[in-house]
Design a protein around this motif. Structure first.
Motif, PDB file in Angstrom:
ATOM      1  N   MET A 747     -12.892  15.039  18.611  1.00  0.00           N
ATOM      2  CA  MET A 747     -12.294  16.363  18.587  1.00  0.00           C
ATOM      3  C   MET A 747     -10.771  16.273  18.438  1.00  0.00           C
ATOM      4  O   MET A 747     -10.148  17.047  17.713  1.00  0.00           O
ATOM      5  N   LEU A 748     -10.143  15.289  19.115  1.00  0.00           N
ATOM      6  CA  LEU A 748      -8.694  15.107  19.013  1.00  0.00           C
ATOM      7  C   LEU A 748      -8.285  14.701  17.599  1.00  0.00           C
ATOM      8  O   LEU A 748      -7.197  15.051  17.130  1.00  0.00           O
ATOM      9  N   ARG A 749      -9.161  13.988  16.913  1.00  0.00           N
ATOM     10  CA  ARG A 749      -8.850  13.526  15.554  1.00  0.00           C
ATOM     11  C   ARG A 749      -9.086  14.594  14.494  1.00  0.00           C
ATOM     12  O   ARG A 749      -8.755  14.389  13.330  1.00  0.00           O
ATOM     13  N   ALA A 750      -9.684  15.706  14.866  1.00  0.00           N
ATOM     14  CA  ALA A 750     -10.171  16.677  13.877  1.00  0.00           C
ATOM     15  C   ALA A 750      -9.175  17.795  13.578  1.00  0.00           C
ATOM     16  O   ALA A 750      -9.574  18.879  13.168  1.00  0.00           O
ATOM     17  N   ARG A 751      -7.901  17.538  13.802  1.00  0.00           N
ATOM     18  CA  ARG A 751      -6.856  18.539  13.546  1.00  0.00           C
ATOM     19  C   ARG A 751      -7.094  19.823  14.338  1.00  0.00           C
ATOM     20  O   ARG A 751      -6.782  20.932  13.864  1.00  0.00           O
ATOM     21  N   SER A 752      -7.665  19.690  15.535  1.00  0.00           N
ATOM     22  CA  SER A 752      -7.833  20.877  16.380  1.00  0.00           C
ATOM     23  C   SER A 752      -6.464  21.308  16.890  1.00  0.00           C
ATOM     24  O   SER A 752      -5.506  20.537  16.901  1.00  0.00           O
ATOM     25  N   ARG A 753      -6.388  22.554  17.344  1.00  0.00           N
ATOM     26  CA  ARG A 753      -5.122  23.100  17.817  1.00  0.00           C
ATOM     27  C   ARG A 753      -4.850  22.743  19.275  1.00  0.00           C
ATOM     28  O   ARG A 753      -3.867  23.194  19.857  1.00  0.00           O
ATOM     29  N   LEU A 754      -5.727  21.963  19.876  1.00  0.00           N
ATOM     30  CA  LEU A 754      -5.603  21.661  21.296  1.00  0.00           C
ATOM     31  C   LEU A 754      -4.300  20.917  21.591  1.00  0.00           C
ATOM     32  O   LEU A 754      -4.010  19.880  20.998  1.00  0.00           O
ATOM     33  N   ALA A 755      -3.516  21.474  22.533  1.00  0.00           N
ATOM     34  CA  ALA A 755      -2.235  20.877  22.910  1.00  0.00           C
ATOM     35  C   ALA A 755      -2.257  20.321  24.324  1.00  0.00           C
ATOM     36  O   ALA A 755      -1.468  19.429  24.650  1.00  0.00           O
TER      37      ALA A 755
END
Length: 867
Positions: A747-755
């Motif tokens: 999920m972190l590698r998938a260009r998610s907006r999670l900061a």
């Protein structure tokens, strides 16, 4: 027990899992829960991952059996136990297949040999008697054979002045706990006093009447309350309301299937009597104790409502116990003298009971398996089946499809859509559909007059032909009441659905004279009351039928034209009549869920995160804390409804609380969903599926909620979607392990907006953190804050984290530990970065890193979290 183990001596008797390997491969439908139970017992983490990597359940089971070749008999016993817990019906089938093939075996230690053989015989006998009866639902009560409903006892009972759970409020939710049927008349917590009055409440079709009948039946069979009650009397209030006058003796005679003792003997021990009044809120009566000082002889006839009022007011038989069932706990309006009761809410079926119901409904086991597999593959449909009446509806639709030889398919997402599907499958021919209009008018007239029982003359006066009545009886829409020679709809919810169709149909004005939209609304208010208007199935059906899909299906079914604008006028009138109710109550969200019109829902929910205007009957009226809004949700159905509606709102911060979880006083406005029952994987799948379409949600706090491997998979899959706007995710104390980190890393590698990601109080281990590091190194990763525990991590992994933080100036990795002999300098969050902590450690000369020693030091996003 270790990982995959070597086989000892070859047993003389094949283990049950070996005997039926082919059946298990073909019939196991939920592999992930099985793997969760086998992990660390007989399967290594790598083996679990290898099984999950397969695409179909059959391939997963084949992969699992490839490992079983090296298992000892003890490992296979563990496998068998896991199967019993995750697939009980399948195990019962296998036992029935395996035991008759052999005589009583020699002792080998397997669950199916030695004493297990006798247990298996008893198990099969019980199964034949209770699980697969070859009975037809025709002529039977729809729900009389199911058991095991979820029961929640409110320790701070609601009343008409304090109906908290049904609306957003700004204070802590009421307390309560799950109970079993044998606890209904048990001592209360604190006082240890046994209640005399129990109110069984719950939504329409949730199983209240069945529970009441089950209490009576269990008492008759000597299984329940035999030491508490000598006599138990059951009454259907809809039937009692047909009687004008009764004496106490006649009332008692009606409540017994077979007379058990003379009336004088029964009344000699009033403290040993239990009166069960089912559907106390259905008839249009006020059960007031009109003569509290008057002692009436048991043979003297009185108006039924007066007799019941005296019984409830304790002017007659004050020592007797009472059980009432009602859709609402606010009964003071119809029972002014009601004392403080023990309130128990029926929450519906667990998943295993849903499956159990399918096996009870279908006479052929293969039909039950086929039907439940189809439902299980549709998480929304499976969640709708949490309500027993809807479970019946689904089974009936699937059975009709099987009988008609068509393709088995059911894609309905709402109860309204299911009812329309039921009609299309059940009502044959245009002639009967014409008669159905008349039946809808009868249903609406019954709602208007608060009637659920109809005489044959009522049906004929309405214009129903005799052959149509016979057909409606044959297909199960109507049922005959043998005790009163009257007719009723198969379920009150079905009558309410037909009434809603009558209000929608274009010729309603002609059939009801001057009853226009205003009169329809007044009728609904009279029947359900303003406070409960959105709880009413008729109103929810009106919302569902007024949608584009609902109108299209009705037009097709009745061959007519139904203008949508006119129908939405009816909805706005309903909303206007309920303005005194808090604007974002759970009942309204149910209505909006039934409608599912994007533009309408967006308009209705645009200010959901804004300040809730408290009503005088809402606890928010007395506690005006506007930054946090709570809503208590008890079931998967309620969670599905709320999260679906949040998609169309401006809610930016959402928190899901478990029972007993403390909440931090946050400054940012947020919605808090409070729940006491655990959330199933099916519900998590729907929750996260809705999440990916929630464009405004930026913060999500799931801390304290156990997340399974499959739940984490669903979460990360949703966060990889381009529409997901989530920036902050708190997963404190969610039971995460190293095997969940592969999904988090992807999920972190998938260009998610999670900061921001908080993973504290989870046992991630070195392997899990290394996986996270791989995701953090990816250029597509936007994470700037990562919180985790490092007390159990190796020095090598801690060094790797420091290197990551040093390489990426935007990345801040914090933890809940402090160096030995040094008081750390805390930031505004009460945390410290690995880099600054390292500097303090070097200054102190102490290389050993220790976690903080008290629970208060572990602050999650929702307050202190105990370890």
């Amino acid at each position: 027990m270790g990982k995959e183990q070597e086989v000892g001596n070859v047993p003389s008797l094949l283990h049950i899992v070996d005997q039926h390997q082919e059946q298990l491969v073909a019939r196991v439908t939920s592999v992930d829960p099985l793997l969760d139970k086998l992990h660390s017992l007989v399967l290594s983490e790598d083996s679990c991952e290898a099984v999950r990597a397969e695409t179909t359940n059959q391939d997963k089971m084949r992969k699992l059996f490839s490992f079983s070749r090296s298992w000892s008999r003890a490992c296979k016993d563990q496998f068998y136990q896991a199967l019993k817990e995750t697939h009980p019906h399948l195990v019962m089938d296998l036992l029935e297949l395996s035991v008759p093939k052999q005589s009583k075996p020699e002792t080998t230690g397997s669950p199916v040999d030695s004493q297990g053989w006798e247990l298996a015989q008893k198990y099969i006998k019980a199964r034949r008697e209770t699980l697969y009866p070859t009975w037809s639902l025709k002529g039977e009560n729809l729900f009389q054979n199911f058991t095991n409903l979820l029961l929640f006892q409110n320790l701070c009972p609601r009343s008409s002045e304090n109906m908290v759970r049904k609306s957003w409020h700004s204070c802590a939710p009421e307390e309560g706990h799950m109970i079993e049927i044998q606890d209904l008349f048990g001592p209360s917590i604190g006082t240890q006093k046994k209640p005399q009055l129990v109110i069984i409440e719950g939504a329409a079709g949730i199983g209240k009447s069945t529970l009441a009948r089950q209490v009576r039946r269990a008492w008759e069979e000597g299984q329940l309350y035999r030491d508490r009650f000598q006599h138990v009397f059951f009454f259907s209030c809809r039937e009692l309301a047909q009687c004008k006058q009764l004496s106490l003796a006649e009332l008692i005679a009606q409540g017994q299937e077979v007379p058990t003792a003379p009336i004088s003997q029964i009344l000699s021990c009033p403290e040993k009597l239990l009166f069960i009044l089912d559907g106390i809120d259905e008839p249009a009566w006020v059960l007031e104790d009109q003569n509290p000082e008057l002692c009436v002889h048991w043979s003297q006839a009185q108006p039924v409502h007066t007799l019941l009022g005296s019984l409830l007011g304790k002017s007659i038989l004050p020592e007797a116990s009472l059980m009432l069932t009602a859709r609402t706990p606010a009964l003071q309006k119809i029972i002014p003298s009601l004392e403080q009761p023990c309130q128990v809410e029926v929450l519906g079926f667990k998943k295993v009971e849903r499956e159990d119901y399918f096996y009870k409904y279908f006479a052929e086991e293969r039909d039950a398996i086929t039907a439940f597999r189809l439902v299980e593959s549709n998480p929304v449909l499976l969640t709708l089946c949490e309500v027993p009446w809807v479970c019946w509806l689904v089974c009936t639709c699937l059975k009709k499809q099987m009988q008609q030889g068509g393709i088995l398919s059911l894609t309905s997402q709402t109860t309204t859509a299911l009812c329309l599907k039921y009609l299309s499958l059940t009502i044959p021919g245009q002639h009967l559909r014409t008669q159905l209009r008349t039946l809808c008018s009868l249903a609406a007239e019954g709602i208007c007059q608060r009637r659920t029982l109809f005489s044959e003359s009522d049906l004929c006066k309405q214009g129903l032909a005799e052959d149509a009545i016979d057909t409606f009886l044959e297909i199960g829409v109507l049922q005959r009441q043998p005790s009163s020679l009257s007719y009723s709809f198969a379920h009150l919810c079905l009558q309410e659905f037909f009434a809603a169709m009558s209000y929608i149909l274009e010729d309603s004005k002609e059939r009801f004279g001057d009853m226009e939209n205003d009169r329809v609304i007044e009728t609904l208010v009279e029947w359900y009351g303003r406070q409960n208007l959105f709880e009413a199935p008729t109103v929810r059906f009106l919302f569902g039928l007024s949608s584009k899909k609902g109108l299209k299906e009705m037009e097709k079914f009745f061959s007519c034209n139904l203008p949508g604008k006119k129908k939405f006028t009816l909805l706005w009138l309903i909303l206007g009549k309920s303005q005194t109710h808090p604007p974002h109550c759970l009942g309204l969200l149910h209505c909006l869920y039934e409608n599912q019109e994007k533009e309408f829902l967006t308009h209705m929910l645009h200010d959901l995160q804004g300040s809730v205007v408290p009503g005088t009957n809402d606890r928010a009226y007395t506690v005006l804390q506007t930054n946090v809004k709570h809503l208590v949700i008890q079931t998967d159905m309620e969670l599905m409804v709320v999260t679906f509606c949040i998609q169309f709102s401006h809610v930016r911060s959402l928190q899901l609380n478990r029972k007993g979880q403390q909440e931090q006083k946050l400054l940012a406005p947020r919605m808090v969903l409070c729940r006491w029952t655990p959330i199933t994987d099916t519900s998590w799948k729907i929750f996260f599926s809705n999440l990916k379409f929630t464009r405004n949600l930026e913060e999500l706090d799931l801390s304290g909620n156990p997340l399974s491997y499959s739940a984490v998979c669903s979460l990360c899959r949703a966060m990889r979607q381009p529409d997901c706007q989530l920036k902050t995710l708190w997963l404190v104390d969610c039971g995460l392990t190293s095997r969940c980190c592969s999904f988090l890393a992807s999920m972190l590698r998938a260009r998610s907006r999670l900061a921001e990601l908080d993973l504290r109080l989870n046992d991630l281990g070195d392997n899990g953190v290394r996986l996270l590091c791989e995701g953090l190194r990816n250029p597509a990763c936007n994470l700037s804050i990562l919180r985790l525990d490092q007390a159990s991590l190796s020095e090598k992994v801690i060094t790797e984290l420091r290197a990551l933080e040093a390489k990426n100036p935007k990345l801040f990795i914090s933890s809940t530990w402090t160096p030995h002999m040094t008081v750390p300098t805390e930031n505004t969050d009460g945390e410290e970065s690995l880099t600054s902590s390292k500097q303090q450690q070097q200054q102190s000369g102490d290389k050993h890193m220790e976690p903080l020693g008290t629970d208060d030091d572990f602050w999650g996003p929702s307050g202190p979290v105990s370890t």
